[in-house]
Scaffold this motif. Sequence first.
Motif, PDB file in Angstrom:
ATOM      1  N   GLY A  49       0.808  -1.216   0.000  1.00  0.00           N
ATOM      2  CA  GLY A  49       0.000   0.000   0.000  1.00  0.00           C
ATOM      3  C   GLY A  49       0.837   1.259   0.000  1.00  0.00           C
ATOM      4  N   GLY A  50       0.237   2.343   0.392  1.00  0.00           N
ATOM      5  CA  GLY A  50       0.934   3.629   0.412  1.00  0.00           C
ATOM      6  C   GLY A  50       0.672   4.402  -0.870  1.00  0.00           C
ATOM      7  N   ALA A  51       0.479   5.668  -0.716  1.00  0.00           N
ATOM      8  CA  ALA A  51       0.188   6.544  -1.852  1.00  0.00           C
ATOM      9  C   ALA A  51       1.449   6.876  -2.632  1.00  0.00           C
ATOM     10  CB  ALA A  51      -0.466   7.827  -1.352  1.00  0.00           C
ATOM     11  N   GLY A  52       1.249   7.354  -3.845  1.00  0.00           N
ATOM     12  CA  GLY A  52       2.349   7.859  -4.647  1.00  0.00           C
ATOM     13  C   GLY A  52       2.800   6.928  -5.756  1.00  0.00           C
ATOM     14  N   HIS A  53       2.241   5.730  -5.843  1.00  0.00           N
ATOM     15  CA  HIS A  53       2.667   4.784  -6.874  1.00  0.00           C
ATOM     16  C   HIS A  53       1.498   4.297  -7.723  1.00  0.00           C
ATOM     17  CE1 HIS A  53       6.661   4.526  -5.118  1.00  0.00           C
ATOM     18  NE2 HIS A  53       6.061   4.476  -3.948  1.00  0.00           N
ATOM     19  N   GLU A  54       0.415   5.051  -7.723  1.00  0.00           N
ATOM     20  CA  GLU A  54      -0.784   4.628  -8.430  1.00  0.00           C
ATOM     21  C   GLU A  54      -0.517   4.405  -9.912  1.00  0.00           C
ATOM     22  OE1 GLU A  54      -0.609   7.380  -6.510  1.00  0.00           O
ATOM     23  OE2 GLU A  54      -1.904   6.917  -4.807  1.00  0.00           O
ATOM     24  N   LEU A  55       0.195   5.335 -10.543  1.00  0.00           N
ATOM     25  CA  LEU A  55       0.482   5.202 -11.968  1.00  0.00           C
ATOM     26  C   LEU A  55       1.361   3.988 -12.225  1.00  0.00           C
ATOM     27  CD1 LEU A  55       0.228   6.222 -14.844  1.00  0.00           C
ATOM     28  CD2 LEU A  55       2.169   7.745 -14.401  1.00  0.00           C
ATOM     29  N   ASP A  56       2.369   3.774 -11.393  1.00  0.00           N
ATOM     30  CA  ASP A  56       3.232   2.600 -11.545  1.00  0.00           C
ATOM     31  C   ASP A  56       2.426   1.312 -11.439  1.00  0.00           C
ATOM     32  OD1 ASP A  56       5.495   4.216 -11.796  1.00  0.00           O
ATOM     33  OD2 ASP A  56       5.894   4.159  -9.635  1.00  0.00           O
ATOM     34  N   ASP A  57       1.507   1.248 -10.463  1.00  0.00           N
ATOM     35  CA  ASP A  57       0.663   0.064 -10.285  1.00  0.00           C
ATOM     36  C   ASP A  57      -0.207  -0.155 -11.515  1.00  0.00           C
ATOM     37  OD1 ASP A  57       1.762  -0.086  -7.759  1.00  0.00           O
ATOM     38  OD2 ASP A  57      -0.022   0.692  -6.739  1.00  0.00           O
ATOM     39  N   TRP A  58      -0.786   0.927 -12.022  1.00  0.00           N
ATOM     40  CA  TRP A  58      -1.661   0.841 -13.192  1.00  0.00           C
ATOM     41  C   TRP A  58      -0.878   0.352 -14.410  1.00  0.00           C
ATOM     42  CZ3 TRP A  58      -6.880   1.500 -13.762  1.00  0.00           C
ATOM     43  CH2 TRP A  58      -7.354   1.553 -15.070  1.00  0.00           C
ATOM     44  N   LEU A  59       0.294   0.938 -14.650  1.00  0.00           N
ATOM     45  CA  LEU A  59       1.093   0.559 -15.811  1.00  0.00           C
ATOM     46  C   LEU A  59       1.583  -0.883 -15.708  1.00  0.00           C
ATOM     47  CD1 LEU A  59       3.105   3.859 -16.348  1.00  0.00           C
ATOM     48  CD2 LEU A  59       1.126   3.029 -17.644  1.00  0.00           C
ATOM     49  N   GLN A  60       1.948  -1.315 -14.516  1.00  0.00           N
ATOM     50  CA  GLN A  60       2.362  -2.700 -14.324  1.00  0.00           C
ATOM     51  C   GLN A  60       1.197  -3.642 -14.615  1.00  0.00           C
ATOM     52  OE1 GLN A  60       4.152  -3.661 -10.531  1.00  0.00           O
ATOM     53  NE2 GLN A  60       3.886  -5.850 -10.863  1.00  0.00           N
ATOM     54  N   ALA A  61       0.016  -3.299 -14.136  1.00  0.00           N
ATOM     55  CA  ALA A  61      -1.169  -4.115 -14.389  1.00  0.00           C
ATOM     56  C   ALA A  61      -1.454  -4.190 -15.892  1.00  0.00           C
ATOM     57  CB  ALA A  61      -2.372  -3.553 -13.639  1.00  0.00           C
ATOM     58  N   GLU A  62      -1.355  -3.059 -16.579  1.00  0.00           N
ATOM     59  CA  GLU A  62      -1.554  -3.056 -18.032  1.00  0.00           C
ATOM     60  C   GLU A  62      -0.569  -3.981 -18.721  1.00  0.00           C
ATOM     61  OE1 GLU A  62      -3.322   1.096 -19.716  1.00  0.00           O
ATOM     62  OE2 GLU A  62      -1.202   1.091 -19.207  1.00  0.00           O
ATOM     63  N   ARG A  63       0.711  -3.884 -18.349  1.00  0.00           N
ATOM     64  CA  ARG A  63       1.738  -4.724 -18.965  1.00  0.00           C
ATOM     65  C   ARG A  63       1.457  -6.208 -18.737  1.00  0.00           C
ATOM     66  NH1 ARG A  63       5.191  -0.754 -16.865  1.00  0.00           N
ATOM     67  NH2 ARG A  63       5.627  -2.079 -15.064  1.00  0.00           N
ATOM     68  N   GLU A  64       1.123  -6.570 -17.499  1.00  0.00           N
ATOM     69  CA  GLU A  64       0.878  -7.968 -17.176  1.00  0.00           C
ATOM     70  C   GLU A  64      -0.334  -8.520 -17.923  1.00  0.00           C
ATOM     71  OE1 GLU A  64       0.821  -8.767 -12.973  1.00  0.00           O
ATOM     72  OE2 GLU A  64       2.711  -7.712 -12.652  1.00  0.00           O
ATOM     73  N   LEU A  65      -1.424  -7.758 -17.935  1.00  0.00           N
ATOM     74  CA  LEU A  65      -2.620  -8.227 -18.621  1.00  0.00           C
ATOM     75  C   LEU A  65      -2.426  -8.263 -20.132  1.00  0.00           C
ATOM     76  CD1 LEU A  65      -5.374  -6.504 -16.484  1.00  0.00           C
ATOM     77  CD2 LEU A  65      -4.849  -8.943 -16.598  1.00  0.00           C
ATOM     78  N   GLU A  66      -1.719  -7.299 -20.660  1.00  0.00           N
ATOM     79  CA  GLU A  66      -1.451  -7.267 -22.096  1.00  0.00           C
ATOM     80  C   GLU A  66      -0.597  -8.471 -22.494  1.00  0.00           C
ATOM     81  OE1 GLU A  66      -2.344  -5.907 -25.647  1.00  0.00           O
ATOM     82  OE2 GLU A  66      -3.174  -4.999 -23.866  1.00  0.00           O
ATOM     83  N   ALA A  67       0.381  -8.825 -21.669  1.00  0.00           N
ATOM     84  CA  ALA A  67       1.219  -9.997 -21.944  1.00  0.00           C
ATOM     85  C   ALA A  67       0.374 -11.270 -21.924  1.00  0.00           C
ATOM     86  CB  ALA A  67       2.349 -10.084 -20.929  1.00  0.00           C
ATOM     87  N   GLU A  68      -0.527 -11.394 -20.948  1.00  0.00           N
ATOM     88  CA  GLU A  68      -1.421 -12.552 -20.895  1.00  0.00           C
ATOM     89  C   GLU A  68      -2.305 -12.609 -22.125  1.00  0.00           C
ATOM     90  OE1 GLU A  68      -3.643 -13.187 -17.307  1.00  0.00           O
ATOM     91  OE2 GLU A  68      -1.967 -12.499 -16.075  1.00  0.00           O
ATOM     92  N   PHE A  69      -2.810 -11.460 -22.545  1.00  0.00           N
ATOM     93  CA  PHE A  69      -3.658 -11.392 -23.725  1.00  0.00           C
ATOM     94  C   PHE A  69      -2.897 -11.858 -24.960  1.00  0.00           C
ATOM     95  CE2 PHE A  69      -4.883  -8.816 -27.459  1.00  0.00           C
ATOM     96  CZ  PHE A  69      -6.134  -9.350 -27.688  1.00  0.00           C
TER      97      PHE A  69
END
Length: 81
Positions: A49-69
């Motif tokens: 948790g902790g604030a300040g990394h929302e964009l990093d979390d979002w971009l990582q999620a996009e990369r992971e899901l895109e790779a699975e796709f």
Amino acid sequence: MPVKVQRKESLEVLASPFQPRAEGAGASHAPTREEIRRLAHAIYFERGGGAGHELDDWLQAERELEAEFLLAEAAIFLLQV
């Protein structure tokens, strides 16, 4: 020391990231914003948790899901060959 959470295990309760849409029973699709949001939320908790990394979390999620796709699309293509 932060505790490492196994996302795959914790997300098994949720639906598979690639749910078939109305177009066809087995059709996969590119990740939706909701799927990315769910995975980004899991990543947030995984890193403690902790604030300040929302964009990093979002971009990582996009990369992971895109790779699975892409892997799913490749598998479908190879099965058709």
